[in-house]
Design a protein around this motif. Structure first.
Motif, PDB file in Angstrom:
ATOM      1  N   ASP A  81      15.848 -34.098  -3.337  1.00 30.70           N
ATOM      2  CA  ASP A  81      16.718 -33.381  -4.272  1.00 30.70           C
ATOM      3  C   ASP A  81      15.955 -32.872  -5.490  1.00 30.70           C
ATOM      4  N   GLU A  82      14.801 -33.425  -5.735  1.00 27.61           N
ATOM      5  CA  GLU A  82      14.005 -32.984  -6.880  1.00 27.61           C
ATOM      6  C   GLU A  82      13.070 -31.823  -6.541  1.00 27.61           C
ATOM      7  N   ASP A  83      12.963 -31.499  -5.256  1.00 27.17           N
ATOM      8  CA  ASP A  83      12.136 -30.358  -4.847  1.00 27.17           C
ATOM      9  C   ASP A  83      12.894 -29.064  -5.099  1.00 27.17           C
ATOM     10  N   ILE A  84      12.237 -28.095  -5.730  1.00 24.81           N
ATOM     11  CA  ILE A  84      12.869 -26.804  -5.975  1.00 24.81           C
ATOM     12  C   ILE A  84      12.312 -25.779  -4.995  1.00 24.81           C
ATOM     13  N   ILE A  85      13.158 -24.790  -4.642  1.00 25.12           N
ATOM     14  CA  ILE A  85      12.824 -23.851  -3.574  1.00 25.12           C
ATOM     15  C   ILE A  85      12.629 -22.456  -4.157  1.00 25.12           C
ATOM     16  N   PRO A  86      11.414 -21.942  -4.208  1.00 22.33           N
ATOM     17  CA  PRO A  86      11.216 -20.559  -4.645  1.00 22.33           C
ATOM     18  C   PRO A  86      11.900 -19.597  -3.677  1.00 22.33           C
ATOM     19  N   ALA A 220      23.540 -32.117 -14.174  1.00 22.11           N
ATOM     20  CA  ALA A 220      22.738 -33.332 -14.341  1.00 22.11           C
ATOM     21  C   ALA A 220      21.623 -33.361 -13.309  1.00 22.11           C
ATOM     22  N   PRO A 221      20.454 -33.846 -13.672  1.00 19.18           N
ATOM     23  CA  PRO A 221      19.362 -33.972 -12.691  1.00 19.18           C
ATOM     24  C   PRO A 221      19.721 -35.000 -11.623  1.00 19.18           C
ATOM     25  N   PRO A 222      19.054 -34.952 -10.483  1.00 18.61           N
ATOM     26  CA  PRO A 222      19.408 -35.850  -9.371  1.00 18.61           C
ATOM     27  C   PRO A 222      19.434 -37.312  -9.764  1.00 18.61           C
ATOM     28  N   TRP A 223      18.509 -37.725 -10.634  1.00 18.69           N
ATOM     29  CA  TRP A 223      18.441 -39.154 -10.991  1.00 18.69           C
ATOM     30  C   TRP A 223      19.567 -39.593 -11.935  1.00 18.69           C
ATOM     31  N   ASN A 224      20.346 -38.633 -12.444  1.00 19.98           N
ATOM     32  CA  ASN A 224      21.481 -38.978 -13.307  1.00 19.98           C
ATOM     33  C   ASN A 224      22.834 -38.738 -12.637  1.00 19.98           C
ATOM     34  N   GLN A 225      22.837 -38.516 -11.325  1.00 11.37           N
ATOM     35  CA  GLN A 225      24.095 -38.319 -10.602  1.00 11.37           C
ATOM     36  C   GLN A 225      24.828 -39.657 -10.465  1.00 11.37           C
ATOM     37  N   PRO A 226      26.181 -39.636 -10.502  1.00  8.42           N
ATOM     38  CA  PRO A 226      26.931 -40.897 -10.349  1.00  8.42           C
ATOM     39  C   PRO A 226      26.629 -41.574  -9.017  1.00  8.42           C
ATOM     40  N   LEU A 228      28.358 -44.084  -7.448  1.00 10.83           N
ATOM     41  CA  LEU A 228      29.466 -44.623  -6.655  1.00 10.83           C
ATOM     42  C   LEU A 228      30.249 -43.555  -5.908  1.00 10.83           C
ATOM     43  N   CYS A 229      29.822 -42.298  -6.004  1.00 13.13           N
ATOM     44  CA  CYS A 229      30.513 -41.204  -5.314  1.00 13.13           C
ATOM     45  C   CYS A 229      29.706 -40.787  -4.093  1.00 13.13           C
ATOM     46  N   PRO A 230      30.377 -40.239  -3.060  1.00 11.48           N
ATOM     47  CA  PRO A 230      29.653 -39.845  -1.847  1.00 11.48           C
ATOM     48  C   PRO A 230      28.741 -38.643  -2.104  1.00 11.48           C
ATOM     49  N   VAL A 231      27.691 -38.549  -1.302  1.00 17.19           N
ATOM     50  CA  VAL A 231      26.728 -37.467  -1.444  1.00 17.19           C
ATOM     51  C   VAL A 231      27.261 -36.213  -0.755  1.00 17.19           C
ATOM     52  N   SER A 232      27.156 -35.076  -1.440  1.00 17.02           N
ATOM     53  CA  SER A 232      27.480 -33.784  -0.846  1.00 17.02           C
ATOM     54  C   SER A 232      26.314 -32.852  -1.120  1.00 17.02           C
ATOM     55  N   ARG A 236      27.212 -35.480  -6.339  1.00 19.71           N
ATOM     56  CA  ARG A 236      28.030 -36.644  -6.005  1.00 19.71           C
ATOM     57  C   ARG A 236      29.396 -36.546  -6.674  1.00 19.71           C
ATOM     58  N   ALA A 237      30.401 -36.258  -5.880  1.00 21.32           N
ATOM     59  CA  ALA A 237      31.792 -36.227  -6.348  1.00 21.32           C
ATOM     60  C   ALA A 237      32.682 -36.177  -5.115  1.00 21.32           C
ATOM     61  N   TRP A 238      33.806 -36.894  -5.165  1.00 25.66           N
ATOM     62  CA  TRP A 238      34.714 -36.910  -4.014  1.00 25.66           C
ATOM     63  C   TRP A 238      35.232 -35.515  -3.700  1.00 25.66           C
ATOM     64  N   SER A 239      35.534 -34.727  -4.746  1.00 25.26           N
ATOM     65  CA  SER A 239      36.071 -33.383  -4.507  1.00 25.26           C
ATOM     66  C   SER A 239      35.039 -32.492  -3.825  1.00 25.26           C
ATOM     67  N   LEU A 240      33.780 -32.577  -4.263  1.00 22.24           N
ATOM     68  CA  LEU A 240      32.731 -31.769  -3.651  1.00 22.24           C
ATOM     69  C   LEU A 240      32.476 -32.196  -2.211  1.00 22.24           C
ATOM     70  N   TRP A 241      32.542 -33.497  -1.966  1.00 18.70           N
ATOM     71  CA  TRP A 241      32.361 -34.021  -0.614  1.00 18.70           C
ATOM     72  C   TRP A 241      33.453 -33.477   0.314  1.00 18.70           C
ATOM     73  N   ALA A 242      34.702 -33.488  -0.143  1.00 17.26           N
ATOM     74  CA  ALA A 242      35.815 -32.995   0.682  1.00 17.26           C
ATOM     75  C   ALA A 242      35.685 -31.499   0.948  1.00 17.26           C
ATOM     76  N   LEU A 243      35.349 -30.727  -0.078  1.00 14.76           N
ATOM     77  CA  LEU A 243      35.231 -29.285   0.101  1.00 14.76           C
ATOM     78  C   LEU A 243      34.051 -28.917   0.991  1.00 14.76           C
ATOM     79  N   SER A 244      33.017 -29.758   1.011  1.00  9.42           N
ATOM     80  CA  SER A 244      31.827 -29.484   1.811  1.00  9.42           C
ATOM     81  C   SER A 244      32.033 -29.806   3.284  1.00  9.42           C
ATOM     82  N   TYR A 245      32.668 -30.955   3.570  1.00 10.16           N
ATOM     83  CA  TYR A 245      32.723 -31.445   4.947  1.00 10.16           C
ATOM     84  C   TYR A 245      34.096 -31.346   5.601  1.00 10.16           C
TER      85      TYR A 245
END
Length: 400
Positions: A81-86, A220-226, A228-232, A236-245
């Motif tokens: 998640d810390e790798d950036i893509i040109p 927030a940078p990857p290391w500051n993501q919550p 306890l929430c699922p990864v999307s 990390r947020a339940w709403s983002l996880w639901a909208l993604s999957y």
């Protein structure tokens, strides 16, 4: 002779859909310039906001992820998640994917699509060829959908142009032309903030104007993501996880809710890695609204309403509207008038059913044009993981 399926567009969604159809043994003709929007309508030096895991073009075959491309090209793997893509790396990945999985891509333009006289669809190419397809997949991405707010119309009487007073962010690949110039960028999303940062790095004096309740902010940078929430793919947020999957039920929501979520979820927010390149280098003007703009002497002047209720005028050498895209079937002029009148639409976007099919049987939409029916995930490359296999499965079931 079995009629082919026509896929219009050779960006991530068009290539991914074509790969799924070809894997099922379906004859496919794919039209477009591979990755053209990314190559010609994104600024040089841009970095993708999405993470490597969210930047794969989906296909049934193993070995065609972004990391696989990096291995094949002999470059450093982009996986965390810390790798950036040109953007240049992503374009090269898309072209590699196309060469491997959609080698018969035809780099010609589809001029028109109409219902066939007996069945299927009649297509005309700019080469002059006419042929019949049993189904058509529209995967034209951002093409023709750039949105310019009405308030800027007076200063852009002939439409937004890179050399005129007002342009759209999609019209700029090389921002070095603004070196030594005063530039206003309207917007508060990633496109606006990154365009502003790149222009400032190129030597421009840049001011970002954010409107309404949109404040300039960064994720927030990857290391500051919550934790306890699922990864999307988006964080990390339940709403983002639901909208993604689980976008399946999205099309059943009320139209007002669907269109609001497409605009606002993952809306105006800069990438975490952009903050240091932006703050202290770009001036920010947060205003209540843009009232209008004029360019009577050739240089644009922007009139804005302040949050205090007054008005003020901001001048510059050029204004870039980083104001996003609006799906509008009317702008897809390659679709015949008769075909467009048969489509059921919602605020300019085709209403889609199961499998991304429109109200016209055999006519499918994917990518950004499908966002109003399947949610914000369709604005991003990772949406191919959900859309492409389902569209292919429905098309095969319906049309053999």
């Amino acid at each position: 002779m079995i009629q082919p399926v026509a896929v219009i567009g050779a960006g991530p969604f068009g290539l991914s859909t074509a790969a799924h159809l070809r894997a099922r043994g379906i004859p496919v003709r794919v039209f477009g310039d591979p990755m053209v929007s990314w190559r010609d309508h994104m600024p040089a030096g841009m970095i993708l906001k999405s993470t490597p895991a969210a930047s794969n073009l989906d296909c049934p075959q193993r070995g065609h992820t972004l990391a696989d491309y990096c291995d094949a090209a002999g470059i450093r793997r982009l996986v965390t998640d810390e790798d950036i893509i040109p953007v240049e790396t992503f374009i090269a990945y898309g072209e590699w994917f196309q060469q491997k999985l959609v080698p018969e891509l035809e780099q010609v333009r589809v001029v028109s699509v109409d219902r066939g006289k007996s069945a299927g669809f009649e297509l005309k190419l700019d080469s002059g060829e006419l042929f019949t397809a049993r189904a058509v997949v529209v995967a034209t991405g951002l093409s023709g959908l750039a949105h310019l707010p009405a308030e800027l119309a007076k200063a852009a009487a002939d439409g937004p142009t890179p050399t005129g007073p007002v342009s759209h962010s999609s019209q700029h690949h090389d921002l070095t032309r603004f070196s030594g110039k005063e530039l206003i960028v309207i917007g508060a999303g990633q496109s606006a903030l990154e365009t502003a940062a790149l222009a400032a790095e190129a030597g421009a004096q840049v001011r970002v104007v954010s409107r309404g309740h949109g404040k300039v902010a960064f994720g927030a940078p990857p290391w500051n993501q919550p934790k306890l929430c699922p990864v999307s793919p988006f964080g990390r947020a339940w709403s983002l996880w639901a909208l993604s999957y689980y976008p399946h039920p999205y099309r059943y929501l009320p139209a007002q809710v669907r269109h609001y979520l497409v605009r606002r979820v993952l809306g105006p927010l800069g990438a975490w890695w952009l903050r240091d390149r932006f703050e202290g280098k770009v001036q920010v003007e947060e205003v209540g609204a843009v009232v209008g703009a004029d360019a009577s002497d050739g240089s644009p002047v922007l009139t804005v309403r302040t949050h205090a209720g007054g008005t003020t005028r901001l001048s510059a050498d050029h204004i870039i509207a980083a104001t996003g895209y609006r799906v509008n079937i009317a702008a897809m002029d390659f679709l015949g008038h008769g075909l467009r009148t048969q489509l059921t639409v919602s605020r300019g976007a085709a209403k889609l059913g199961a499998g991304y099919v429109s109200s016209v049987p055999g006519l499918y939409f994917t990518g950004l044009p499908a966002a109003a029916s399947y949610g914000p995930v369709m604005r991003f490359v990772c949406g191919t993981e959900f859309a492409s296999p389902r569209l292919a499965k429905h098309l095969v079931a319906a049309h053999g």
